[in-house]
Design an enzyme around this catalytic site. Sequence first.
Site, PDB file in Angstrom:
ATOM      1  N   GLU A   1      -2.943  -2.981  -2.382  1.00 35.37           N
ATOM      2  CA  GLU A   1      -4.228  -2.445  -1.809  1.00 35.37           C
ATOM      3  C   GLU A   1      -4.459  -1.073  -2.406  1.00 35.37           C
ATOM      4  O   GLU A   1      -3.705  -0.215  -2.312  1.00 35.37           O
ATOM      5  CB  GLU A   1      -3.960  -2.494  -0.254  1.00 35.37           C
ATOM      6  CG  GLU A   1      -5.115  -1.716   0.637  1.00 35.37           C
ATOM      7  CD  GLU A   1      -4.725  -1.621   2.030  1.00 35.37           C
ATOM      8  OE1 GLU A   1      -3.500  -1.544   2.544  1.00 35.37           O
ATOM      9  OE2 GLU A   1      -5.436  -1.234   2.885  1.00 35.37           O
TER      10      GLU A   1
ATOM     11  N   TRP B   1       0.805  -1.250  -0.043  1.00 33.09           N
ATOM     12  CA  TRP B   1       0.045   0.075   0.004  1.00 33.09           C
ATOM     13  C   TRP B   1       0.930   1.234  -0.124  1.00 33.09           C
ATOM     14  O   TRP B   1       1.767   1.311   0.836  1.00 33.09           O
ATOM     15  CB  TRP B   1      -0.778   0.055   1.102  1.00 33.09           C
ATOM     16  CG  TRP B   1      -1.694   1.468   1.196  1.00 33.09           C
ATOM     17  CD1 TRP B   1      -2.679   1.635   0.469  1.00 33.09           C
ATOM     18  CD2 TRP B   1      -1.286   2.517   2.202  1.00 33.09           C
ATOM     19  NE1 TRP B   1      -2.937   3.068   0.731  1.00 33.09           N
ATOM     20  CE2 TRP B   1      -2.114   3.393   1.759  1.00 33.09           C
ATOM     21  CE3 TRP B   1      -0.364   2.714   3.165  1.00 33.09           C
ATOM     22  CZ2 TRP B   1      -2.078   4.781   2.235  1.00 33.09           C
ATOM     23  CZ3 TRP B   1      -0.479   4.013   3.758  1.00 33.09           C
ATOM     24  CH2 TRP B   1      -1.331   4.940   3.383  1.00 33.09           C
TER      25      TRP B   1
ATOM     26  N   ASP C   1     -12.372   7.091   5.901  1.00 29.23           N
ATOM     27  CA  ASP C   1     -11.318   5.755   6.271  1.00 29.23           C
ATOM     28  C   ASP C   1     -10.929   5.903   7.781  1.00 29.23           C
ATOM     29  O   ASP C   1      -9.434   6.249   7.996  1.00 29.23           O
ATOM     30  CB  ASP C   1     -10.052   5.533   5.215  1.00 29.23           C
ATOM     31  CG  ASP C   1      -9.280   4.602   5.669  1.00 29.23           C
ATOM     32  OD1 ASP C   1      -9.878   3.693   6.038  1.00 29.23           O
ATOM     33  OD2 ASP C   1      -8.285   4.599   5.114  1.00 29.23           O
TER      34      ASP C   1
ATOM     35  N   LYS D   1      -6.880   2.374  -2.711  1.00 33.54           N
ATOM     36  CA  LYS D   1      -7.676   3.410  -1.759  1.00 33.54           C
ATOM     37  C   LYS D   1      -8.132   4.569  -2.848  1.00 33.54           C
ATOM     38  O   LYS D   1      -7.490   5.021  -3.524  1.00 33.54           O
ATOM     39  CB  LYS D   1      -6.596   3.802  -0.896  1.00 33.54           C
ATOM     40  CG  LYS D   1      -7.185   4.849   0.300  1.00 33.54           C
ATOM     41  CD  LYS D   1      -6.112   5.043   1.275  1.00 33.54           C
ATOM     42  CE  LYS D   1      -6.712   5.848   2.397  1.00 33.54           C
ATOM     43  NZ  LYS D   1      -5.824   5.638   3.544  1.00 33.54           N
TER      44      LYS D   1
ATOM     45  N   HIS E   1      -8.760  -6.539   4.072  1.00 35.30           N
ATOM     46  CA  HIS E   1      -8.454  -5.748   5.398  1.00 35.30           C
ATOM     47  C   HIS E   1      -9.895  -5.398   5.779  1.00 35.30           C
ATOM     48  O   HIS E   1     -10.349  -4.396   5.176  1.00 35.30           O
ATOM     49  CB  HIS E   1      -7.404  -4.414   5.056  1.00 35.30           C
ATOM     50  CG  HIS E   1      -6.227  -4.432   5.377  1.00 35.30           C
ATOM     51  ND1 HIS E   1      -5.500  -3.638   4.900  1.00 35.30           N
ATOM     52  CD2 HIS E   1      -5.324  -5.557   5.520  1.00 35.30           C
ATOM     53  CE1 HIS E   1      -4.102  -4.000   5.189  1.00 35.30           C
ATOM     54  NE2 HIS E   1      -4.058  -5.077   5.481  1.00 35.30           N
TER      55      HIS E   1
ATOM     56  N   ASP F   1     -10.761   3.724  10.256  1.00 36.51           N
ATOM     57  CA  ASP F   1     -10.190   2.712  10.885  1.00 36.51           C
ATOM     58  C   ASP F   1     -10.324   2.561  12.451  1.00 36.51           C
ATOM     59  O   ASP F   1      -9.868   2.552  13.059  1.00 36.51           O
ATOM     60  CB  ASP F   1      -8.415   2.657  10.668  1.00 36.51           C
ATOM     61  CG  ASP F   1      -8.159   2.554   9.447  1.00 36.51           C
ATOM     62  OD1 ASP F   1      -8.130   1.406   9.045  1.00 36.51           O
ATOM     63  OD2 ASP F   1      -7.556   3.395   8.683  1.00 36.51           O
TER      64      ASP F   1
ATOM     65  N   ASP G   1      -7.365  -4.384   9.966  1.00 29.59           N
ATOM     66  CA  ASP G   1      -6.687  -3.029   9.817  1.00 29.59           C
ATOM     67  C   ASP G   1      -7.501  -2.082  10.587  1.00 29.59           C
ATOM     68  O   ASP G   1      -8.355  -1.347   9.959  1.00 29.59           O
ATOM     69  CB  ASP G   1      -6.571  -2.625   8.378  1.00 29.59           C
ATOM     70  CG  ASP G   1      -5.617  -1.541   8.163  1.00 29.59           C
ATOM     71  OD1 ASP G   1      -4.989  -1.182   9.245  1.00 29.59           O
ATOM     72  OD2 ASP G   1      -5.291  -1.067   7.003  1.00 29.59           O
TER      73      ASP G   1
ATOM     74  N   ASP H   1      -9.762  -3.009   1.225  1.00 27.65           N
ATOM     75  CA  ASP H   1      -9.970  -2.667   2.658  1.00 27.65           C
ATOM     76  C   ASP H   1     -11.225  -1.899   2.548  1.00 27.65           C
ATOM     77  O   ASP H   1     -11.631  -1.139   1.833  1.00 27.65           O
ATOM     78  CB  ASP H   1      -8.587  -1.577   2.842  1.00 27.65           C
ATOM     79  CG  ASP H   1      -8.874  -1.075   4.215  1.00 27.65           C
ATOM     80  OD1 ASP H   1      -9.910  -0.587   4.607  1.00 27.65           O
ATOM     81  OD2 ASP H   1      -8.054  -1.168   4.993  1.00 27.65           O
TER      82      ASP H   1
ATOM     83  N   HIS I   1     -11.848   1.741   1.951  1.00 31.51           N
ATOM     84  CA  HIS I   1     -11.280   2.388   1.000  1.00 31.51           C
ATOM     85  C   HIS I   1     -12.114   2.676  -0.334  1.00 31.51           C
ATOM     86  O   HIS I   1     -11.574   2.684  -1.639  1.00 31.51           O
ATOM     87  CB  HIS I   1      -9.857   1.646   0.487  1.00 31.51           C
ATOM     88  CG  HIS I   1      -8.752   1.852   1.571  1.00 31.51           C
ATOM     89  ND1 HIS I   1      -7.680   1.381   1.233  1.00 31.51           N
ATOM     90  CD2 HIS I   1      -8.770   1.972   2.842  1.00 31.51           C
ATOM     91  CE1 HIS I   1      -6.471   1.461   2.445  1.00 31.51           C
ATOM     92  NE2 HIS I   1      -7.538   2.114   3.270  1.00 31.51           N
TER      93      HIS I   1
HETATM   94  C1  RNT Z   1      -4.114   2.719   4.719  1.00 26.57           C
HETATM   95  C2  RNT Z   1      -4.243   1.292   4.667  1.00 26.57           C
HETATM   96  C3  RNT Z   1      -3.037   0.397   5.094  1.00 26.57           C
HETATM   97  C4  RNT Z   1      -2.785   0.718   6.375  1.00 26.57           C
HETATM   98  C5  RNT Z   1      -1.653  -0.080   7.185  1.00 26.57           C
HETATM   99  C6  RNT Z   1      -0.980   0.285   8.231  1.00 26.57           C
HETATM  100  O1  RNT Z   1      -4.951   3.452   4.382  1.00 26.57           O
HETATM  101  O2  RNT Z   1      -5.495   0.732   4.960  1.00 26.57           O
HETATM  102  O3  RNT Z   1      -3.256  -0.956   4.918  1.00 26.57           O
HETATM  103  O4  RNT Z   1      -3.707   0.944   7.170  1.00 26.57           O
HETATM  104  O5  RNT Z   1      -0.604  -0.604   5.989  1.00 26.57           O
HETATM  105 ZN    ZN Z   2      -5.745  -1.359   5.048  1.00 30.80          ZN
END
Ligand code: RNT
Ligand code: ZN
Length: 416
Positions: A224, A183, A292, A226, A284, A294, A323, A257, A260
Amino acid sequence: MTVAERYEAAKELYAKLGVDTDAALKALSNIPVSMHCWQGDDVSGFEGEAALSGGIQATGDYPGKARNPEELMADIDKALSLIPGKHRINLHANYAIFQAGEQADRDQLEPKHFAKWVEFAKERGLGLDFNPTMFSHPKAANATLSSEVPEIRKFWIDHCKACLCIAQYFAEELGTYCTVNIWIPDGLKDIPGDRMAPRARLKDSLDQILSIDYDRSKVFVAVESKVFGIGFESYTVGSHEFYMNYAAKNDILCLLDNGHYHPTEMVSDKISSMLLFFDKVALHVTRPVRWDSDHVVLYDDETREIAKEIIRGGADRVLLALDFFDASINRICAWVVGMRNMQKALLNALLMPMDRLAKLQEERNFSELMMLQEELKTYPMGAVWDYFCQQNGVPVREGWFEEAMKYEKDVLSKRV
Ligand code: RNT
Ligand code: ZN
């Protein structure tokens, strides 16, 4: 009633639906979830003082975060002792462990810098997954693999190559695959003057990284995508279309993810499409709140829907990782709640009469399909879950919280 008695009662109810709860529990114990090390220290890593960058943020200042490898490993152990089943640990490259006086920049990382993690994983029978770290570093200030500056680009290409070697070392030492997830935070705040050139450079960088000789049967590379990041609101170089095409053409994997995508776009709906064209898909699982953000994974609709798609698609084809990084609550609790919720969602899916639901859809019997899906929501999944926890020797229901609080009092609160 004891946990076992409640399980027997639930088992009978599910049996009437044609669902075998014993088989569901066996299946659940064979689904590893890769637990991300970075919840333990707000994505800080062990390199020193570099602030978290790359358009991601861990907000909050709950006391007691891990400050070094020993503390992080102890915290991971505590969390795992409260989570049923055997899992994996997901590491980032900035969690390298150096000997006293030793130093290596990210393009110089070697397997030896992760020997302590291998030892840790071996002793506990855990697999390891890995991620290049292309943020929180002076050379990541503007862009990484898509940089217009040749030396910067080379630095990050070399970093990724080093990461593939480290991943292969993990796989060989531990006798299980290692997922390497790429990523990058590259993107633009405002309307681009050129969308193509950075993407062309990213494509070339990935080609160079993948040109090294690594064992594709053991190291699974994923990319990955986004849609945006903080400070990268208008354009990300590694968009979904970019990576999906790149992965398909180069026989690597996509990582989805669920923070994303556009807010009404659901990762649960994407899994089946990916599995029709790829051998595997990496995930993720996170919880985006308006962005985003998290947040910790909850037992919510989308987590359950993702879990259903994992079970329907075949759990052995999904590389499942979490994640999130919430610094506003006890970090052990964040891990335990997120991991247990993911497992509950998987169990919920395993306890569904999937064949019957599919048949109702084929018959276009949508009334019964809706009725059954709704009735299933109040079946005694909790009794089956409790039994699973008991079977696995971890605290049942909220029993784990007391242990987490004791650890906070005895260990975390002393970290000042
Ligand atoms: C960031 C991504 C990525 C990170 C990690 C820490 O938007 O989701 O995966 O969260 O690599
Ligand atoms: Zn991620």
